[in-house]
Design an enzyme around this catalytic site. Structure first.
Site, PDB file in Angstrom:
ATOM      1  N   LYS A  35      41.938  37.815  52.405  1.00  0.00           N
ATOM      2  CA  LYS A  35      41.817  39.266  52.396  1.00  0.00           C
ATOM      3  C   LYS A  35      41.154  39.776  53.674  1.00  0.00           C
ATOM      4  CE  LYS A  35      41.716  39.934  47.359  1.00  0.00           C
ATOM      5  NZ  LYS A  35      42.092  38.586  46.994  1.00  0.00           N
ATOM      6  N   ARG A  80      53.483  36.365  46.976  1.00  0.00           N
ATOM      7  CA  ARG A  80      54.141  35.695  45.858  1.00  0.00           C
ATOM      8  C   ARG A  80      54.739  36.746  44.942  1.00  0.00           C
ATOM      9  NH1 ARG A  80      50.460  37.039  41.957  1.00  0.00           N
ATOM     10  NH2 ARG A  80      48.261  37.124  42.575  1.00  0.00           N
TER      11      ARG A  80
END
Length: 665
Positions: free
Chosen positions: A116, A292
């Protein structure tokens, strides 16, 4: 196209991939741990390979075991699902080195977006708006606490490698920061093998809106519109819907453009999700990119009519995207509810056990159930406690809400605590019904989300009595059928007796409340009930699975009653009510044990930290120890001021539900 793929995951996503692959004529290989030897995904796959013990870090998270299974079975590609190794750059690289296709983005894209902190730095350079915060590599706790003070409370601590609400804590004041940071780091290390965190400003009343993107190996990239995932508890999504209520075409285009540019900036391939924190005034901040497929992808499939798993397989095989941006459109509205084995009345603690009874709503073109379990399977403490995802679709949001309520009311789960009834209340709250959405919705609607107070409604007692009477009638018929006493009058439950009518008394308890129903069998069929001084006639039918249709006292009921030992699980009016079949002559509370002086484990799990010392005097609410279950941490606190006499377990010990953890005075 591939002829055989391996699914490196479990549960509903593994089952979903197997279903799509089978439709495309692709053979599938499942992998499984000791805990999943008889799991649904293992039963559905063409082949299955055992990969180790129940703990994920010894099975599903061991890349070499997954690759060995692919080599042994001749699988050409690996679908990682979500979670586990789906965002592991080292595993993606290992697949490439083995000549096995990783059905996901290249390792470089995972590396760029998997952290992140790194992703935010990349987006900052690209000019994408960011939430104010600290995204650096330095992880000294003192520095992080200093940065939190600079940012200004409240702040959000987030695992840089995280997802699903794990390794994430809101902190409202400086004195709570150190404990929250330590907890985040432990949880992140356990779930993702990485304890790094970032700290950012906690935006008040935000909406969580994400954009589904898809890119192929030929340089094409599209966005498949947005999902609103604002309804969360403990930073984990509970309800998702598409499209986002109130979304304008201009804002959708702006967010879609930002998301596709983010994907292109890292050379993305396959399915991905770019997540944003959105303000009511239209501003939005980049939050993270999940490299994903997402748990909530079915709502996108429902409004687009597409199979995103099929798109993944085609793109991974080198084919171009099936559609261009101008060929994509939105049809209707979809909502997804996550059905979990957890107890909303006990702080959403995970629940484990056997699914003694499991009936899902009937599937159709507009009602879909994605699940990895069936009746008789067990929810174990080793993995996420999701039972299923329930997805509905309708021409508009109002109709979709009504359809979701009907579908939730049709769910029947016995054996584990679950959130189905809670979800029904959540859907009905004014905030959700009127699309007043933000990530604090559940906390704001807490009063309406609490279970109804007081004793169960009269309907539940009557329906339980009807089911019990019908069960007794069936049992008497079976016992006498074909035997030497088949015609004996003593084996019948009709009304005739030499000196009067045959009747018996049924008793049920809910807590300390005992209610009784006198039952008389009618010769022409059905029953006469005497309940609290009122006489009423009852008739109808009861199916073997517990569903029943009955008319009692002139009122019609569609319900279900499922027996589990002495318990009677009554499903009626969207509620699940537990009554205990009781001997009316028994003594209430005779089997209750006296409450001890120890603190009991609320669930199976592992002790990961002791936070007090034996002999220490503590105040009410003081943290005593931390349990880890299903990849989440749960702190056990002092119920009142007192003294910690001793701990029954050490850090690292596995404990069962109900065992004494702390001797406490």
């Amino acid at each position: 196209m591939f002829t055989k793929i391996l699914i490196a995951n479990r549960g509903e996503i593994a089952c979903r991939v197997i279903k799509t692959a089978r439709r495309m004529g692709i053979a599938t290989v499942a992998v499984y741990s000791d805990a999943d030897a008889t799991a649904r995904h293992v039963r559905l796959a063409d082949e299955a390979v055992h990969i180790g013990p129940a703990a994920a870090r010894e099975s599903y998270l061991v890349g070499e075991k997954i690759l060995a299974a692919a080599r042994a079975t001749g699988a050409q590609a690996i679908h990682p699902g979500y979670g586990f190794l789906s965002e592991n750059e080292a595993f993606a690289e290992a697949c490439a080195e083995e000549g096995i296709v990783f059905i996901g983005p290249p390792a470089s894209a995972i590396r760029a977006m998997g952290s992140k902190s790194a992703a935010k730095s990349l987006m900052e350079k690209a000019g994408v708006p960011l939430t104010p915060g600290y995204h650096g590599d330095e992880q000294n706790p003192a520095l992080l606490e200093k940065e939190a003070g600079r940012i200004g409370y409240p702040v959000l601590i987030k695992a840089t490698a995280g997802g699903g609400g794990k390794g994430m804590r809101r902190v409202d004041k400086a004195e709570d920061f150190a404990a929250a940071l330590a907890s985040c780091m432990r949880e992140s290390k356990s779930a993702f093998g990485d304890d790094r965190v970032l700290v950012e400003q906690y935006v008040l009343q935000p909406r969580h809106i994400e954009i589904q993107v898809f890119a192929d190996t030929l340089g094409h990239c599209v966005y498949l519109f947005e999902r609103d995932c604002s309804v969360q508890r403990r930073h984990q999504k509970v309800l998702e819907e598409a499209p986002a209520p109130g979304m304008t075409e201009e804002r959708r285009a702006a967010m879609g453009k930002a998301a596709t540019e983010a994907a292109k900036a890292v050379g993305y391939v396959g399915a991905g999700t770019v997540e944003f924190i959105a303000h009511p005034d239209g501003r939005f901040y980049f939050m993270e990119m999940n490299t994903r497929l997402q748990v909530e992808h079915p709502v996108t499939e429902m409004i687009t009519g597409l199979d995103l798993v099929e798109w993944q397989l085609r793109v991974a095989a080198g084919e171009p995207l099936p559609l261009r941006q101008d060929e994509l459109s939105i049809s209707g509205h979809a909502i997804e509810a996550r059905i979990y084995a957890e107890d909303p009345d006990r702080g959403f603690l995970p629940s484990t056990g056997k699914l003694v009874h499991l009936v899902a709503p009937a599937e159709s073109a507009d009602v879909r159930v994605d699940t990895g379990v069936e009746q008789g399977d067990s929810i174990t403490p080793f993995y996420d406690p999701m039972i299923a995802k329930l997805i509905v679709h309708a021409p508009d949001r109002e109709t979709a809400l009504a359809r979701m309520q009907q579908a939730l009311a049709a769910y029947r789960i016995v054996g584990v605590a679950n959130n189905v009834e809670f979800l029904g209340r959540l859907i009905a709250t004014p905030s959700f019904a009127n699309a007043a959405l933000d990530t604090a919705l559940i906390e704001r609607e807490q009063a309406r989300l609490a279970p109804p107070a007081g004793d169960p409604p009269e309907d539940a007692w009557l329906v339980a009595a009807f089911a019990e009477a019908e069960q007794a009638l069936d049992a008497s018929s079976v016992r006498g059928r074909g035997g030497p006493e088949a015609d004996s009058p003593w084996r019948t439950l009709d009304a005739w007796r030499l000196n009067g009518q045959a009747w018996w008394r049924l008793g049920f308890r809910a807590g300390e409340t005992l209610r009784e129903v006198d039952v008389v069998a009618r010769r022409e069929g059905g029953w006469d009930f005497l309940f609290e001084g009122r006489q009423m006639r009852a008739s109808g039918r009861r199916a073997l699975d517990g569903d029943l249709e009955a008319t009692i006292g002139g009122r019609r009921f569609a319900a279900a009653v499922v027996a589990q030992g002495e318990k009677r699980h009554v499903f009626i009016g969207g509620r699940s009510i537990v009554l205990v079949h009781a001997d009316p002559l028994g003594v209430a509370g005779a089997d209750h044990e006296e409450e001890g002086s120890g603190l009991l484990s609320p669930m199976p799990g592992k002790v990961i930290a002791l936070l007090a010392k034996p002999g220490a005097a503590v105040e009410k609410g003081a943290p005593l120890l931390v349990l880890e279950a299903m990849k989440m941490e749960h702190t056990i606190s002092a119920p009142h001021a007192g003294t910690v006499k001793s701990f029954r377990f050490a850090a690292g010990d596995q404990v069962d539900e109900g065992v004494e953890l702390v001797e406490f005075d």
